[in-house]
Scaffold this active site. Sequence first.
Site, PDB file in Angstrom:
ATOM      1  CE  LYS A 148      33.563  32.392  33.910  1.00 50.09           C
ATOM      2  NZ  LYS A 148      33.477  31.833  35.201  1.00 50.09           N
ATOM      3  CD  GLU A 214      28.821  26.317  40.435  1.00 48.75           C
ATOM      4  OE1 GLU A 214      28.586  27.744  40.467  1.00 48.75           O
ATOM      5  OE2 GLU A 214      29.473  25.788  39.464  1.00 48.75           O
ATOM      6  CD  GLU A 258      37.214  31.170  35.458  1.00 47.50           C
ATOM      7  OE1 GLU A 258      36.333  30.434  35.483  1.00 47.50           O
ATOM      8  OE2 GLU A 258      38.456  31.287  35.347  1.00 47.50           O
ATOM      9  CD  GLU A 394      39.510  24.816  34.208  1.00 47.20           C
ATOM     10  OE1 GLU A 394      38.265  25.307  34.724  1.00 47.20           O
ATOM     11  OE2 GLU A 394      40.404  25.710  34.386  1.00 47.20           O
TER      12      GLU A 394
END
Length: 411
Positions: A148, A214, A258, A394
């Site tokens: 990733k 987050e 992911e 996104e």
Amino acid sequence: MMHYDVIPATPAAQLLDDYRAGTSFFLSSPQRTLLAEGTYAVVPSQGGPDELSRLPGRIADLMGDARRAASGTPVVVGAIPFDRAKPAHLIVPNTIRWGSPQRFDSPEASAGAPTSPDYVIRPVPEPEQYARGVERGIARMKAGELDKVVLSRTLHLTSASSVDVHQLLRSLARHNVHGYTFAVDTNDGPYYGSGPNAVSRPRIGKTMIGASPELLVSRKGLHISSNPLAGSSPRSADPVEDRQRSANLLRSAKDRHEHALVVDAVAAALRPYCVKLDVPPEPSLVHTATMWHLSSLVSGELADPSISSMELAAALHPTPAVCGSPTHMARAVINDIEPFDRGFYTGMVGWCDANGDGEWIVTIRCAEVEGRSLRLFAGAGVVAESSAEAELAETSAKFRTMLIALGLQHG
């Protein structure tokens, strides 16, 4: 003499009103609001390969003098960049005021979005170039080089007048009541100060401001928490379509893969510090005004009470949610593909007190403000199953957090 509140009783709206760009640090979370003002001391930070790992010790050394000078428990606040080798911006403030979680029950605090000036907007890189970069990243994953990588892009906005940072912070807080709204001075030069390590040099007005969803890590006593987010889908104004998008995200094999990469890395980094660590077996859904995210709340109990929130944050940073996996390869791909320096974007912003408690937030959904200009950031996690078109969409959706706060898009 420093002064720190002992009882967190001040309404969040009052602390938001009292924020002053250039001299204040502001962070509002679902648990509390913090306003720090002035500079008593600067945490030394020169950069270098071991920079981040050395910061907890430097903070501990500085806290001894600060504890003697403070009327409460001393606190370090500030920001740490994406690149672990680059200097951090951390200070011991003169004043700390704690408040309630952000709630907007006064007309002033719930005022509408600011009237937006005319901005000249320049994407860096151009969307087509970003898409080509994603394709390059996908090719390297299909070749087996990494699992990733998170690839980012920016929007450069310039207006005829200076950006009203205070009003922008108000607007971000109003539109993101369940997240972490922050504003931190990230000047290029050292801070003014009144205590040890303080220096006098003209300020260059630069502020990192945003509303992140987050939590990197928090510590309260022996209890620790981390809330990694990975796997995202843009919201829809149509309620039926919005529910469908959330359901699709929750069962998406690509997004769950992911997400699992991030959660596994977070658990691996925290487990050596804990006698107990709880990791959810399945992700859940959380949302902001603009995005759906896969979420896992990881919690644990520390084995050693001397381990500070700063030490935990240093062990975690950067997670695959903002860098990739394996970390060293993802960093190399980012440096090869992204045509800009991230600076404090995808770093962390937060605080750590003399007892080791603290809260560190991943610096996303943000912008760097300097005079008449802003630099907005957005990134997307790219895996082998990704498509350049979807990752471009996104990042466009993630820009909306800042664009809505600037009055350039509707909520």
